[in-house]
Write a protein that holds these residues in place. Structure first.
Motif, PDB file in Angstrom:
ATOM      1  N   GLY A   1       0.817  -1.218   0.000  1.00 44.35           N
ATOM      2  CA  GLY A   1       0.000   0.000   0.000  1.00 44.35           C
ATOM      3  C   GLY A   1       0.845   1.260   0.000  1.00 44.35           C
ATOM      4  N   VAL A   2       1.857   1.275   0.848  1.00 46.74           N
ATOM      5  CA  VAL A   2       2.741   2.442   0.926  1.00 46.74           C
ATOM      6  C   VAL A   2       3.425   2.705  -0.419  1.00 46.74           C
ATOM      7  N   CYS A   3       3.921   1.645  -1.007  1.00 44.97           N
ATOM      8  CA  CYS A   3       4.613   1.797  -2.293  1.00 44.97           C
ATOM      9  C   CYS A   3       3.675   2.304  -3.371  1.00 44.97           C
ATOM     10  N   GLU A   4       2.489   1.718  -3.420  1.00 44.51           N
ATOM     11  CA  GLU A   4       1.532   2.135  -4.451  1.00 44.51           C
ATOM     12  C   GLU A   4       1.144   3.602  -4.281  1.00 44.51           C
ATOM     13  N   THR A   5       0.987   4.013  -3.039  1.00 44.51           N
ATOM     14  CA  THR A   5       0.665   5.421  -2.783  1.00 44.51           C
ATOM     15  C   THR A   5       1.742   6.323  -3.349  1.00 44.51           C
ATOM     16  N   HIS A   6       2.973   5.941  -3.066  1.00 49.79           N
ATOM     17  CA  HIS A   6       4.085   6.759  -3.523  1.00 49.79           C
ATOM     18  C   HIS A   6       4.111   6.874  -5.035  1.00 49.79           C
ATOM     19  N   PHE A   7       3.571   5.851  -5.705  1.00 46.51           N
ATOM     20  CA  PHE A   7       3.616   5.877  -7.164  1.00 46.51           C
ATOM     21  C   PHE A   7       2.388   6.526  -7.774  1.00 46.51           C
ATOM     22  N   SER A   8       1.273   6.373  -7.124  1.00 48.73           N
ATOM     23  CA  SER A   8       0.068   6.962  -7.712  1.00 48.73           C
ATOM     24  C   SER A   8      -0.055   8.438  -7.351  1.00 48.73           C
ATOM     25  N   ALA A   9       0.259   8.789  -6.110  1.00 47.39           N
ATOM     26  CA  ALA A   9       0.143  10.187  -5.662  1.00 47.39           C
ATOM     27  C   ALA A   9      -1.213  10.762  -6.037  1.00 47.39           C
TER      28      ALA A   9
END
Lengths: 203, 203
Positions: free
Chosen positions: A88-96
């Motif tokens: 989840g953290v990684c995806e957030t960082h990528f989607s913004a």
DNA sequence: GCGGACTAACTAAACGATTAGTATACTTTA
DNA sequence: TAAAGTATACTAATCGTTTAGTTAGTCCGC
């Protein structure tokens, strides 16, 4: 340091315009005029709310990082198990999600600004530290001993940054390839955790 | 596009001063005056050799990337086996021997510049592509099938960039930790290669 | 409820400083 | 002497910032 009207509509629109202008033309081409034009206000208003341009830039960076952090915390809250939280953290960082498409280009601007501005440097340092700290916690929960958890977290953080640069700047890989690389790393960490677990454990 | 006096002593010292100025004060604070002061020449000389400031910046970036590339090729030539070549390339990227200490801060400046300058974008794209291509080649030689070799190369490239940002910008980890992360990845790739090898093979 | 005092939000215009770039003349070198 | 290189002095434009003011709304005594 900051202003005391920060919750104001206008000052928020100035920040948004600043981030947008930085994303499209770079911080080197950022002028009070271009910001004021984009936000449909006068340049004087910028100084009314943010005193100096430098202070506005810092507040804009701080706002962006804070926004991303809020999104990341939310993603962590929704993750059912350590692996889901990491993902989840990684995806957030990528989607913004919370920012416009163009604002994605702001990260390297922050990094380059940090090399000669201590306050911005502090901002990115804290953000990075929290990310590593969170990852370390998750990996420990996954079953890794503390030493390996820390190294794994550093690796994860480096991979997020590296793949981000690859996606946004270098652009030599496909989205699918980057996802593959990331998933491979996750299953690798999971396998490593299983090896260290004394007892099988349900999530 | 470039100038035709590029081999000149003065123009080289202008490039060096430009890189140095960018590294210390950032590209936003780069002025022809600060360059001329640092290189002990007049601003007119800058325009004599490089026409515009933008062109000088581009040439400086190109020079730096070219220098690093030469060093990386040399490191590859000295590597006895695929793993040594990979290690050599990574170490070169981190030491950047040919440039002054301060010049290390230039990478994020290049990345941020690339987001709004197509020519610089092309420069970093090619550099990154060559790195991935080299890593892929090495990993294939190590014994990985082409798909895995490509993914491993992307992973290596992302890790180099990510750890570089960590070292130079975020600064939350120790040198030893970063080396550990890197070595763990190398031995992992080696183990993965051994699994895929039909016959044992000497290096 | 009404008028004057006060304030927050905002702006037009102008400020001095600085910018990239140029014109031109002088000096070196070949 | 001719070309290459460098410096001085300059320009026109643009920069961040300030000043001096306007507008709109709120508060308060009466």
């Amino acid at each position: 340091m900051a202003n005391n009207h920060a919750s104001n509509d206008t000052s928020q629109s100035i920040i948004n315009s600043t981030l947008s202008a930085i994303a499209t033309d770079g911080i080197s081409n950022l002028t009070t005029k271009s910001i004021s034009k984009h936000a449909s206000i006068s340049t004087a208003s910028i100084h009314y709310f943010f005193n100096t341009k430098e202070n506005l830039v810092y507040n804009s960076f701080a706002y962006m990082i804070k926004s991303i952090r809020i999104d990341m915390l939310e993603a962590r809250r929704q993750g059912r198990d350590p692996l889901a939280r990491i993902r989840g953290v990684c995806e957030t960082h990528f989607s913004a999600r919370q920012l416009s498409e163009e604002a994605a280009n702001i990260w390297p601007q922050i990094w380059s600004h940090a090399t000669h501005d201590p306050k911005t440097a502090r901002l990115v340092k804290i953000f990075g530290a929290r990310m590593i700290s969170n990852f370390t916690y998750d990996l420990r929960k996954l079953g890794l001993p503390s030493q390996q958890a820390r190294l794994g977290a550093i690796e994860l953080r480096a991979m997020v940054v590296g793949l981000w640069v690859e996606k946004q700047v270098t652009k030599n890989t496909l989205q699918g390839e980057r996802l593959d690389v990331f998933e491979r790393m996750l299953s690798r960490l999971q396998a490593e955790a299983l090896k260290h677990k004394t007892y099988p454990q349900l999530e």
